[in-house]
Design an enzyme around this catalytic site. Sequence first.
Site, mmCIF file in Angstrom:
data_model
loop_
_atom_site.group_PDB
_atom_site.id
_atom_site.type_symbol
_atom_site.label_atom_id
_atom_site.label_comp_id
_atom_site.label_asym_id
_atom_site.label_seq_id
_atom_site.Cartn_x
_atom_site.Cartn_y
_atom_site.Cartn_z
ATOM 1 N N GLY A 160 -13.755 -7.625 0.957
ATOM 2 C CA GLY A 160 -12.358 -7.868 0.812
ATOM 3 C C GLY A 160 -11.586 -8.456 1.891
ATOM 4 O O GLY A 160 -11.893 -7.928 2.984
ATOM 5 N N THR A 161 -10.698 -9.173 1.665
ATOM 6 C CA THR A 161 -9.900 -9.883 2.884
ATOM 7 C C THR A 161 -8.481 -9.754 2.716
ATOM 8 O O THR A 161 -7.799 -10.893 2.918
ATOM 9 C CB THR A 161 -10.270 -11.421 3.122
ATOM 10 O OG1 THR A 161 -10.034 -12.162 1.903
ATOM 11 C CG2 THR A 161 -11.870 -11.477 3.753
ATOM 12 N N GLY A 162 -8.009 -8.679 2.240
ATOM 13 C CA GLY A 162 -6.555 -8.584 2.151
ATOM 14 C C GLY A 162 -5.825 -8.378 3.405
ATOM 15 O O GLY A 162 -6.695 -8.365 4.311
ATOM 16 N N CYS B 129 0.816 -1.209 0.203
ATOM 17 C CA CYS B 129 0.063 -0.074 -0.077
ATOM 18 C C CYS B 129 0.817 1.216 -0.063
ATOM 19 O O CYS B 129 0.616 2.287 -0.452
ATOM 20 C CB CYS B 129 -0.961 -0.057 1.444
ATOM 21 S SG CYS B 129 -2.238 -1.154 1.142
ATOM 22 N N PHE C 99 6.371 -3.543 11.038
ATOM 23 C CA PHE C 99 7.334 -4.627 10.457
ATOM 24 C C PHE C 99 6.400 -5.422 9.385
ATOM 25 O O PHE C 99 7.031 -6.205 8.940
ATOM 26 C CB PHE C 99 7.737 -5.498 11.664
ATOM 27 C CG PHE C 99 8.636 -4.792 12.455
ATOM 28 C CD1 PHE C 99 10.167 -4.886 11.985
ATOM 29 C CD2 PHE C 99 8.296 -4.313 13.520
ATOM 30 C CE1 PHE C 99 11.146 -4.581 12.679
ATOM 31 C CE2 PHE C 99 9.566 -3.775 14.297
ATOM 32 C CZ PHE C 99 10.789 -3.862 13.927
ATOM 33 N N GLU C 100 5.184 -4.917 9.057
ATOM 34 C CA GLU C 100 4.607 -5.754 7.622
ATOM 35 C C GLU C 100 5.587 -6.078 6.637
ATOM 36 O O GLU C 100 5.351 -7.132 6.043
ATOM 37 C CB GLU C 100 3.356 -5.067 7.684
ATOM 38 C CG GLU C 100 2.105 -5.314 8.619
ATOM 39 C CD GLU C 100 1.992 -6.677 8.891
ATOM 40 O OE1 GLU C 100 1.782 -7.325 7.834
ATOM 41 O OE2 GLU C 100 1.516 -6.895 9.819
ATOM 42 N N ILE D 150 -4.410 -6.247 5.214
ATOM 43 C CA ILE D 150 -4.886 -5.002 6.205
ATOM 44 C C ILE D 150 -6.153 -5.107 6.463
ATOM 45 O O ILE D 150 -6.587 -4.705 7.926
ATOM 46 C CB ILE D 150 -4.644 -3.606 5.501
ATOM 47 C CG1 ILE D 150 -3.215 -3.455 5.185
ATOM 48 C CG2 ILE D 150 -5.249 -2.554 6.339
ATOM 49 C CD1 ILE D 150 -2.809 -2.167 4.589
#
Length: 413
Positions: free
Chosen positions: A193-195, A58, A119-120, A197
Site C-alpha cells: 500500500g502506498t498511502g 488515521c 502538521f500533516e 504514511i
Amino acid sequence: MENNTIPKHNTFYAIGLNYKKADAEIRGKFSIDAQSKSNLLQQAKTEGIESLIVTSTCNRTEIYGFAQHPFQLIKLLCENSKGTVEDFQKVAYVYKNQEAISHLFKVGTGLDSQILGDFEIISQIKIAFTESKALDLANSFMERLVNSVIQASKRIKTDTDISSGATSVSFASVQYIMKNVANIGEKNILLFGTGKIGRNTCENLVKHSKNEHITLINRTKDKAEKLAGKLNLIVKDYADLHIELQKADVLVVATGAQNPTIDKAILNLKKPLLILDLSIPKNVNSDVNELENVTLVHLDDLSQITDETLEKRKLHIPAAEAIIEEIKNEFSSWMNGRKYAPTIHALKAKLNTIKEKELIFQRKKLSNFDEEQAELISNRIIQKITNHFANHLKDEETMVDESIDYINKIFQL
C-alpha cells in the site's frame, strides 16, 4: 435589512472523535473514504446544510459546519460510515461557536495531533475545504476561518520550533524497526500500500536504514512504480503478494482499505515477520497474532513512543498558543465586523431618511433656508452617530449580538 452574516438560527459546530478517547477499532468504524465523503457532502447539500467541511485521517474523523442542532451533523457522519450514534455518544465530542473555532485552530496547528507538532492534518483541512467549496458548501465564514487556521499553521511552523526534529508516525515506525530488527540493512522489507504514511515511512526507511531490499506492492501498480522510481526501489505485482510475504522480514501495511488486507490465512511463513499496521481502519487482522513467529505493531502503539524531540517540542507550546490567540482575535474582529456592518448601514440609511423628512419640513417652514449648510451639518451629525455605534460594537467588552438587537429595536431597522 439584508443580512449577509451567519444565519441567526444556525450554530457553528465541530463534531467528531479522535485518538484520545476512541481506539483504532472505533476510529475505523467512523473513518470515511473518498466515496463516502462525496456521498456525505451531497447528502448535506440535499438536506440544506449551508456550509461544512469533513476530515478523516488515521487519528480523527471530524465535521465542522453549520446546523440548527449538532445531531444533523452526527447523523450525516453515522449514515456515511460504519459508526453508530451509540458508539459516537460514548467517545465523541461536540463543540460549538467559539469552542469549535478554537478546536479547529488546535487541530490545524498540530497542537492536538497524536504526535505534537505533526502538521500533516493541515493538508487534509485544505483538501476538505476545496472539496466543499466545489459543491458550494463553503460560505465566507468557513473560507475566512480555514484561511486563518492555515495562516496560524504557517506562522507556528516558521516562528517556533514545535515541529523541529524528525518526529511523526512514519519516523516512529522507522525508529521502531531500527531498534527491534538487527542488521536492518540486510533484511527484506515489504511495503504493502502506498498511502501517505506508508510513503513517508518508505522514504524514512531508505534514508535511515541504507536498505536496498525494499519492495513495494500496491493494488494500483502505477502508484507503486511512481514512488519506487523516486527512491530506486523494487515493485512487484499484487498477484505476487503471497510470495513476497514469505520473503519478508518486515511488512509495513498502509493500504487504507475499509477491511483487513492481511490475515493469518495469507501468511505461510518460514521465518519471523514484524508487521507494522499503519492503517485506520486496521488493515491487518488480529488473527495473525496466533502465529508464533509474527509480531504485530499498530499505529497507536507507535504513536506512544516518546523521545527527547517530543519533550523539547512541548517547550514551544506557549509560543504556538500566543500565535493562535493573535490570529483568532483577528478572525473574531472580522466576524464581528460581518455581524454589525449590515446594522450600521441600515442605521445610516434610517438616519438619512429622518434627515430628508426634516429638511423637507424646514424648507417649507423657512423662507431663507440654507440647503447647503443644512446638508453639511446633518451629514456630519449622522456620521458621528454611526461612528459612535460602530466603535461601541468593535469594543471587545461589547455583547455584539445583544447590542445589535437593541439598535434594531430602538431604530426599528
